[in-house]
Design a protein around this motif. Structure first.
Motif, short mmCIF file in Angstrom:
data_model
loop_
_atom_site.label_atom_id
_atom_site.label_comp_id
_atom_site.label_asym_id
_atom_site.label_seq_id
_atom_site.Cartn_x
_atom_site.Cartn_y
_atom_site.Cartn_z
N ARG A 125 0.83 -1.20 0.00
CA ARG A 125 0.00 0.00 0.00
C ARG A 125 0.87 1.27 0.00
N PHE A 126 1.98 1.20 0.73
CA PHE A 126 2.89 2.35 0.77
C PHE A 126 3.53 2.58 -0.60
N ILE A 127 3.90 1.49 -1.28
CA ILE A 127 4.48 1.63 -2.63
C ILE A 127 3.45 2.22 -3.59
N MET A 128 2.19 1.78 -3.46
CA MET A 128 1.14 2.35 -4.33
C MET A 128 0.95 3.84 -4.05
N PHE A 129 1.08 4.22 -2.76
CA PHE A 129 1.00 5.64 -2.42
C PHE A 129 2.14 6.42 -3.08
N LEU A 130 3.36 5.84 -3.05
CA LEU A 130 4.51 6.48 -3.69
C LEU A 130 4.33 6.60 -5.20
N LEU A 131 3.72 5.58 -5.81
CA LEU A 131 3.49 5.61 -7.25
C LEU A 131 2.43 6.65 -7.63
N ALA A 132 1.38 6.75 -6.80
CA ALA A 132 0.27 7.65 -7.13
C ALA A 132 0.59 9.12 -6.90
N THR A 133 1.47 9.40 -5.93
CA THR A 133 1.74 10.80 -5.57
C THR A 133 2.30 11.63 -6.73
#
Length: 796
Positions: A209-217
């Motif tokens: 979930r944290f990686i997805m947050f990094l990708l989306a930002t």
């Protein structure tokens, strides 16, 4: 029974020439037939009967400037050793036999290596030996075959395609994040669907979930940055544009996703958000490329001169490219011509009209040594000028689109803006109501519903409808030599209900007239002087008479040049004072109703040149087609051709002669006071005031480079017979736009129905949004192509 020419297929109506038991309409067609048969190219006629093009040797000498080094370098693509490669635009290429002949040029001329036709672009690329065959001779050779090349500012420009790489980078980042986000979200989707729990996935779900947050930002704050900027600037200027609801949807999905991850409520919607922006950017790229394909630099550049007259220090005149002007060069500018660059006046009496720059009609006298700014128009004798700033070719375009020359703006552009504005408020209202409802029913689903509504309701297709359709129509009209200033002009054309025609140079030919002379014999000394004086004028009769006088081409300085609008002009050449113009201007009675140019020397009447105007071809058919329009004809000449005009236009609504430019302008005003929407057609010279006053001013040009910012349209004189088709296509364009409005509303109503009821995810909404734009583009392309094919089949 009419007979057709064996070569070009046109009706033989003037002279019939027989050769090899075949009939031809002119010596040009007969010569081309002989050339083809001498070179064993008789297959040309077997491929397509009567498929040739009638040769036109008019103004063959105009190609001589192609041999000047500056022009040669600009026009050619490659030149080294003995070989030069050039691409000529040939608008008359129309069938397979044209292609076959133009690709067989090497068999007709041994100095041509090869030739290749691009039928879509209507051009031919030719490799030739420039040491044996000059570029001008190649152009003349093609002209004699009936395929006259078009060489102008537009064809000489070698533009490189530019693609916004920033948009591509943003799209690539969104696509990368979308793909990887879907991959990282798969375990949680599988758990929700199958109901299975994997220990390893459960352990590392927070990391995913944290990686997805990094990708989306970076997708939200970089890829979507244009939407944020647009919404911010709109709100800053108290405008709620269509990007405001999109930004709200993005922020809502992003904020909700962060909340769910931090509270361990769920995985959030990072993957959906990345997919949403990926498809939106894809649609934006598609729209950008589509607009680019419309060539918004427009085709009216083909009426701008590719060359200007440069004067060497030894007094020799030669043509050079407009954009090749250098500081220190000296150029010649004639009466009524626009000054293309900032200059210093060297020789001549300047009388500069800066109304094209300032919007105020006031002429300023200039003396040698004075500075003159680009955009001024010389009113008077020929000027010799020294360039002090290089030219920007787009400057002429800026002049034509200058705010001072824009008339009232009404219609689709305003309607689109109003609809988009109110549409945004309506969508925000629907979103608020739906949000309140779903917050009470299913708080978690409320975020998806709100985001889906804000995304699917984006009126992108609505905003695209009018500019794309009218822009496409602009390009079609331009291809048919009807160059409109802007898309608003098309709407105004659709509303025209009254037509006013200038006679001389508009419905009559500029270059063709039967001229006879009455009066005392004019010496060669006076004829040379008169020809120099005539060269200062852009009036159609002066141009025709200038071509008619068969004396030397030497230009002599003209002093004290004074022009009286609608009457004539005077000037001093080699110490002799001459007056050229109407009978009253030369203090002579006009005994007969005739079109004549009167000549006086030192207030002593010498004689007159009598003109019998030749009307353009197919004028009777054109006026018959325009029978639903009240037609008025104005002329600065006398009433000698009143009976001819009445027979040409049987139901003519109004006809006036001896009209000054001011009279013409007032005539237009009177019609407009009766609530008539008037289109004025004139030659763009003496009719500038009337063209500007009319609802749509149409300047009719015959292979001339006169520039008229007062007009809304520049039209090729040879296309006059298609005037009704231009008006009808403009009306069809408005119908197409309104239909595309319907398509856009249909998408929005259907999409909103699913979104409000919770049956549409934000990702699907993001996919539907560009699809609606694509549908509009496809419909517009098919509709405009179909309608244009109806009108312009015979002249493509």
């Amino acid at each position: 029974m009419s007979e057709n020419c064996f070569h070009c297929g046109q009706t033989i109506d003037r002279e019939r020439i027989t050769f090899d038991n075949k009939a031809f309409c002119c010596n040009g067609c007969k010569s081309v037939f002989e050339i083809l048969n001498m070179n064993d190219l008789g297959n040309f006629y077997e491929m397509n009967k009567s498929s040739g093009i009638r040769p036109n040797d008019e103004n063959i000498a105009q190609f001589d400037y192609l041999d000047t080094p500056e022009v040669f370098t600009k026009v050619t693509a490659f030149s080294e050793g003995n070989t030069t490669l050039v691409t000529f635009k040939i608008p008359v290429i129309h069938c397979s036999s044209c292609i076959w002949l133009l690709e067989s040029l090497q068999t007709l001329n041994e100095n041509i290596n090869y030739s290749q036709v691009n039928f879509t672009r209507k051009n031919v690329q030719i490799s030739f030996n420039h040491n044996e065959l000059k570029l001008s001779e190649l152009a003349k050779f093609l002209t004699n075959l009936g395929y006259k090349p078009v060489v102008n500012l537009e064809t000489a420009e070698k533009k490189e395609e530019f693609l916004d790489k920033t948009l591509l980078v943003k799209l690539a980042i969104a696509g990368f994040a979308f793909g990887n986000g879907m991959f990282l979200s798969y375990p949680e989707y599988a758990e929700q669907v199958m109901g299975t729990t994997d220990f390893w996935m459960e352990t590392y779900k927070d990391l995913f979930r944290f990686i997805m947050f990094l990708l989306a930002t970076p997708v939200v704050f970089y890829s979507a940055s244009d939407y944020f900027k647009s919404a911010w600037f709109g709100l800053k200027n108290k405008i709620v544009n269509i990007d405001v609801p999109i930004v709200l949807g993005i922020l809502m999905l992003y904020g909700r996703s962060i909340y769910e991850v931090l509270t361990d409520y769920g995985p959030g919607y990072f993957d959906t958000l990345c997919g949403l922006l990926f498809f939106m950017l894809l649609g934006k790229l598609f729209q950008k490329r589509t607009y680019s394909a419309l060539s918004y630099d427009r085709d009216y550049k083909s009426f701008y001169p590719i060359a200007v007259t440069k004067i060497d220090f030894n007094g020799e005149q030669k043509n050079i490219l407009l954009n090749e002007l250098k500081i220190g060069d000296r150029i010649m500018v004639r009466n009524q011509e626009i000054i293309p660059v900032d200059v210093i006046l060297i020789k001549g009496e300047g009388n500069i009209d800066n109304s094209f720059i300032t919007g105020e009609s006031a002429s300023i006298p200039k003396e040698p040594g004075d500075k003159i700014f680009a955009g001024g128009k010389q009113i008077g004798s020929v000027l010799e000028l020294e360039v002090i700033k290089t030219v920007n070719q787009s400057y002429l375009t800026q002049l034509w689109n200058k705010e001072a020359f824009k008339k009232f703006e009404t219609g689709l552009d305003t309607i689109t803006n109003d609809i988009s504005k109110y549409f945004t408020f309506i969508i925000l209202g629907i979103t608020l109501i739906a949000g309140i409802y779903w917050a009470q029913v299913d708080f978690e689903k409320m975020f998806q519903v709100v985001a889906a509504i804000l995304i699917v309701a984006c009126p992108c297709a609505l905003a695209l409808s009018a500019p794309f359709t009218l822009g496409h129509i602009m390009r079609i009209l331009g291809r048919n030599k009807f160059y409109v200033k802007d898309t608003l002009t098309i709407e105004k054309l659709a509303k025209i209900d009254t037509l006013v025609f200038d006679k001389t140079g508009t419905i009559t030919h500029n270059k063709e007239a039967n001229i006879s002379y009455e009066g005392e014999t004019i010496s060669e000394f006076d004829l040379i002087n008169l020809k120099s004086l005539l060269k200062n004028s852009n009036h159609p009769l002066s141009k025709t008479l200038y071509q008619h006088l068969e004396v030397g081409e030497e230009y002599l300085p003209v002093e004290n040049f004074v022009e009286t609008a609608g009457k004539g002009y005077s000037g001093t050449v080699r110490g002799e004072i001459y007056k050229v113009g109407s009978a009253s201007f030369n203090n002579q009675p006009s005994k007969n109703l005739e079109t004549a140019v009167y000549i006086s020397k030192k207030d002593r009447f010498m004689g007159k040149f009598i003109f019998t105007n030749e009307y353009r071809e197919n004028m009777s058919e054109m006026f018959a087609q325009l029978k639903n329009f009240p037609i008025h004809v104005l002329s600065g000449d006398n009433a000698s051709e009143e009976s001819s005009l009445k027979s040409l236009v049987p139901d003519i609504a109004g006809m006036k002669f001896n009209q000054s430019p001011e009279n013409k302008l007032n005539y237009i005003k009177e019609l407009q006071e009766e609530n008539q929407k008037v289109a004025m057609l004139g030659d763009g010279l003496n009719d500038a005031g009337a063209l500007k006053q009319s609802n749509v001013g149409i300047a009719v040009a015959d292979d001339t480079h006169s520039f008229t910012p007062s007009s809304d349209v520049i039209m090729a004189g040879e296309k006059m017979r298609f005037l009704k088709d231009y008006f009808d296509l403009s009306k069809d364009a408005i119908k197409i736009v309104k239909f595309t409005f319907g398509i856009s509303f249909f998408y929005n109503i259907i999409g909103l129905s699913f979104a409000v009821t919770g049956h549409l995810s934000p990702l699907v909404a993001a996919i539907l949004m560009p699809i609606s734009s694509i549908t509009v583009v496809i419909f517009t392309s098919v509709a405009t192509w179909t309608r244009s094919g109806k009108y312009f089949k015979t002249n493509k």
